[in-house]
Design a protein around this motif. Structure first.
Motif, PDB file in Angstrom:
ATOM      1  N   GLY A 152       0.892  -0.864   0.026  1.00 56.06           N
ATOM      2  CA  GLY A 152       0.045  -0.255   0.241  1.00 56.06           C
ATOM      3  C   GLY A 152       0.732   1.343  -0.253  1.00 56.06           C
ATOM      4  N   ARG A 153       0.327   2.383  -0.037  1.00 52.70           N
ATOM      5  CA  ARG A 153       1.835   3.900   0.447  1.00 52.70           C
ATOM      6  C   ARG A 153       2.242   3.033   2.260  1.00 52.70           C
ATOM      7  NH1 ARG A 153      -2.575   8.155   1.913  1.00 52.70           N
ATOM      8  NH2 ARG A 153      -3.620   6.271   2.812  1.00 52.70           N
ATOM      9  N   LEU A 154       3.026   3.842   1.963  1.00 51.10           N
ATOM     10  CA  LEU A 154       4.532   3.895   3.118  1.00 51.10           C
ATOM     11  C   LEU A 154       5.299   2.367   2.654  1.00 51.10           C
ATOM     12  CD1 LEU A 154       2.697   6.649   5.222  1.00 51.10           C
ATOM     13  CD2 LEU A 154       5.200   6.905   4.087  1.00 51.10           C
ATOM     14  N   TRP A 203       0.155  -5.693   1.567  1.00 50.65           N
ATOM     15  CA  TRP A 203      -1.296  -5.335   1.119  1.00 50.65           C
ATOM     16  C   TRP A 203      -0.636  -7.070   0.348  1.00 50.65           C
ATOM     17  CZ3 TRP A 203      -5.416  -2.903   0.369  1.00 50.65           C
ATOM     18  CH2 TRP A 203      -6.805  -3.762  -0.010  1.00 50.65           C
ATOM     19  N   GLU A 204      -1.964  -7.710   1.097  1.00 49.93           N
ATOM     20  CA  GLU A 204      -2.173  -9.341   1.646  1.00 49.93           C
ATOM     21  C   GLU A 204      -3.536  -9.621   0.538  1.00 49.93           C
ATOM     22  OE1 GLU A 204      -1.949 -10.194   5.497  1.00 49.93           O
ATOM     23  OE2 GLU A 204      -0.840  -8.647   6.171  1.00 49.93           O
ATOM     24  N   ALA A 205      -2.921 -10.849   0.162  1.00 47.89           N
ATOM     25  CA  ALA A 205      -4.450 -11.649  -0.995  1.00 47.89           C
ATOM     26  C   ALA A 205      -3.802 -13.301  -0.791  1.00 47.89           C
ATOM     27  CB  ALA A 205      -4.376 -10.965  -1.977  1.00 47.89           C
ATOM     28  N   ILE A 247      -7.841  -5.873  -5.825  1.00 46.27           N
ATOM     29  CA  ILE A 247      -9.258  -5.592  -5.246  1.00 46.27           C
ATOM     30  C   ILE A 247      -8.956  -7.336  -4.786  1.00 46.27           C
ATOM     31  CG2 ILE A 247     -11.165  -5.271  -6.413  1.00 46.27           C
ATOM     32  CD1 ILE A 247      -9.943  -4.072  -8.736  1.00 46.27           C
ATOM     33  N   ASN A 248     -10.258  -7.713  -3.727  1.00 46.16           N
ATOM     34  CA  ASN A 248      -9.783  -8.638  -2.885  1.00 46.16           C
ATOM     35  C   ASN A 248     -11.856  -9.545  -3.848  1.00 46.16           C
ATOM     36  OD1 ASN A 248      -8.209  -7.602  -1.214  1.00 46.16           O
ATOM     37  ND2 ASN A 248      -9.981  -6.826   0.462  1.00 46.16           N
ATOM     38  N   VAL A 249     -11.266  -9.868  -4.855  1.00 43.58           N
ATOM     39  CA  VAL A 249     -12.569 -10.920  -5.397  1.00 43.58           C
ATOM     40  C   VAL A 249     -13.300 -11.907  -4.515  1.00 43.58           C
ATOM     41  CG1 VAL A 249     -13.419 -11.424  -7.473  1.00 43.58           C
ATOM     42  CG2 VAL A 249     -11.563  -9.663  -7.035  1.00 43.58           C
TER      43      VAL A 249
HETATM   44  P1  ADP Z   1      -4.664   3.553   3.343  1.00 45.34           P
HETATM   45  O1  ADP Z   1      -5.298   3.736   2.553  1.00 45.34           O
HETATM   46  O2  ADP Z   1      -5.861   2.485   3.988  1.00 45.34           O
HETATM   47  O3  ADP Z   1      -4.076   3.733   4.956  1.00 45.34           O
HETATM   48  P2  ADP Z   1      -2.535   2.059   1.737  1.00 45.34           P
HETATM   49  O4  ADP Z   1      -3.797   2.787   0.555  1.00 45.34           O
HETATM   50  O5  ADP Z   1      -1.421   1.750   2.667  1.00 45.34           O
HETATM   51  O6  ADP Z   1      -3.660   2.431   3.622  1.00 45.34           O
HETATM   52  O7  ADP Z   1      -3.221  -0.083   2.091  1.00 45.34           O
HETATM   53  C1  ADP Z   1      -2.100  -0.769   2.962  1.00 45.34           C
HETATM   54  C2  ADP Z   1      -2.852  -0.871   4.260  1.00 45.34           C
HETATM   55  O8  ADP Z   1      -4.576  -1.980   3.592  1.00 45.34           O
HETATM   56  C3  ADP Z   1      -2.075  -2.223   5.368  1.00 45.34           C
HETATM   57  O9  ADP Z   1      -1.699  -1.007   5.932  1.00 45.34           O
HETATM   58  C4  ADP Z   1      -3.397  -2.733   5.418  1.00 45.34           C
HETATM   59  O10 ADP Z   1      -3.752  -2.469   6.644  1.00 45.34           O
HETATM   60  C5  ADP Z   1      -4.147  -2.514   4.672  1.00 45.34           C
HETATM   61  N1  ADP Z   1      -4.676  -3.444   4.321  1.00 45.34           N
HETATM   62  C6  ADP Z   1      -3.425  -4.779   3.226  1.00 45.34           C
HETATM   63  N2  ADP Z   1      -3.998  -6.176   2.774  1.00 45.34           N
HETATM   64  C7  ADP Z   1      -5.686  -5.876   2.681  1.00 45.34           C
HETATM   65  C8  ADP Z   1      -6.697  -6.017   1.725  1.00 45.34           C
HETATM   66  N3  ADP Z   1      -6.148  -7.474   1.195  1.00 45.34           N
HETATM   67  N4  ADP Z   1      -8.094  -5.721   2.146  1.00 45.34           N
HETATM   68  C9  ADP Z   1      -8.235  -5.025   2.938  1.00 45.34           C
HETATM   69  N5  ADP Z   1      -7.290  -3.708   3.228  1.00 45.34           N
HETATM   70  C10 ADP Z   1      -5.727  -4.335   3.027  1.00 45.34           C
END
Ligand code: ADP
Length: 286
Positions: A74-76, A80-82, A169-171
């Protein structure tokens, strides 16, 4: 999370390999150059590495998709886990040549394309959480089913040289396999109770993206349509900088043309907050 061993528990029937995608795609230019990898560190990182060498032969509109990201971000650099094969994880390479002030239009276009495609394919109502999250309402709570990661490079002339728009995208992640996150995660399967064709959703996202992008290239801003989908409008929120506690608490007034969040803080001052290292949550009375 190990890639092997998980695959048989997931809805793996739909293939996103090039022959299936090229047959189903309805776009003019987007995704016509398409690559599929069973696994990769991160699709954004891979495209970025190709561009930064300076000798990239990737066409604008190139799409790289994977079934599993070992270092999804994700940012910073938040992860992102899937689980493998459960999601849509892809990045689009663009060469807009737009003024840098319009870089945020690309985040808006991603959010609109994902939302419209999800609504068309699932019937769910898709909303956006500023600045880059895709959310759904479930049991009176917002839950996140997708994220957008936009990275760009600016030329000396102040135009966007290239941009990489990554989407996760979590499909078809089963409810029990959703990651435990501070902002609750969901999937389209968990929200709708039935799996979706990742192929149909993917091709619809690309069609919607192309339509919005082509309009933006003519100078038509996606801002109003994007803002219409934002949650927390007029509500009280807290914006925090990672690890540094609350930055601003106040009421959301809207967003400006470049997508900055406009907040009236507790002293009545209007503050503009750019996306970047901040995250937004609803203000909850203690
Ligand atoms: P945000 O914009 O919500 O602050 P980011 O865009 O940086 O977050 O996305 C990373 C964050 O998304 C991670 O810190 C984690 O909490 C969350 N995340 C990781 N994987 C998933 C996922 N498959 N579905 C939803 N959230 C997730």
């Amino acid at each position: 999370m190990a890639a092997a061993g998980r695959q048989d528990t997931i809805f793996m029937q739909d293939s996103l390999k090039p022959e299936q995608v090229q047959k189903a795609l309805r776009t003019g230019w987007l995704g016509r150059s398409y690559r599929y990898l069973a696994a990769v560190g991160s699709t954004n990182d891979m495209l970025k590495a190709e561009e930064s060498g300076g000798r990239s032969s990737n066409d604008a509109g190139t799409v790289l998709l994977t079934d599993y990201q070992e270092q999804g971000r994700g940012r910073l650099a938040r992860s992102w886990e899937a689980p493998p094969g459960s999601s849509l994880l892809f990045s689009i390479l663009l060469r807009p040549g737009w003024p840098v002030e319009r870089l945020t239009w690309l985040t808006m276009i991603c959010g609109l394309a994902v939302s419209e495609a999800v609504e068309q394919q699932s019937g769910l109502k898709a909303r956006l959480k500023w600045p880059n999250d895709c959310v759904l309402e479930r049991e009176n709570k917002w839950q996140k089913y997708g994220g957008i990661l936009l990275e760009g490079t600016v030329s000396e002339r102040g135009t966007v040289k290239y941009a990489i728009a990554g989407m996760g995208i979590n499909v078809n992640i089963p409810a029990k396999e959703l990651p435990q996150t501070s902002f609750p995660a969901t999937s389209l399967l968990a929200a709708n109770g039935r799996p979706l064709s990742r192929l149909d959703l993917f091709c619809t996202i690309l069609s919607c993206f192309e339509a919005h992008y082509d309009r933006a290239a003519q100078g038509v801003s996606p801002h109003a349509a994007w803002q219409d989908r934002l949650i927390y409008m007029n509500e009280r929120v807290v914006v925090s900088r990672l690890g540094q506690g609350v930055d601003v608490a106040g009421q959301v007034m809207g967003t400006d043309a470049s997508g900055r969040l406009q907040i009236r803080d507790d002293d009545g001052a209007i503050r503009y907050i750019a996306a970047g290292d901040v995250s937004l949550r609803q203000y909850l009375e203690q």
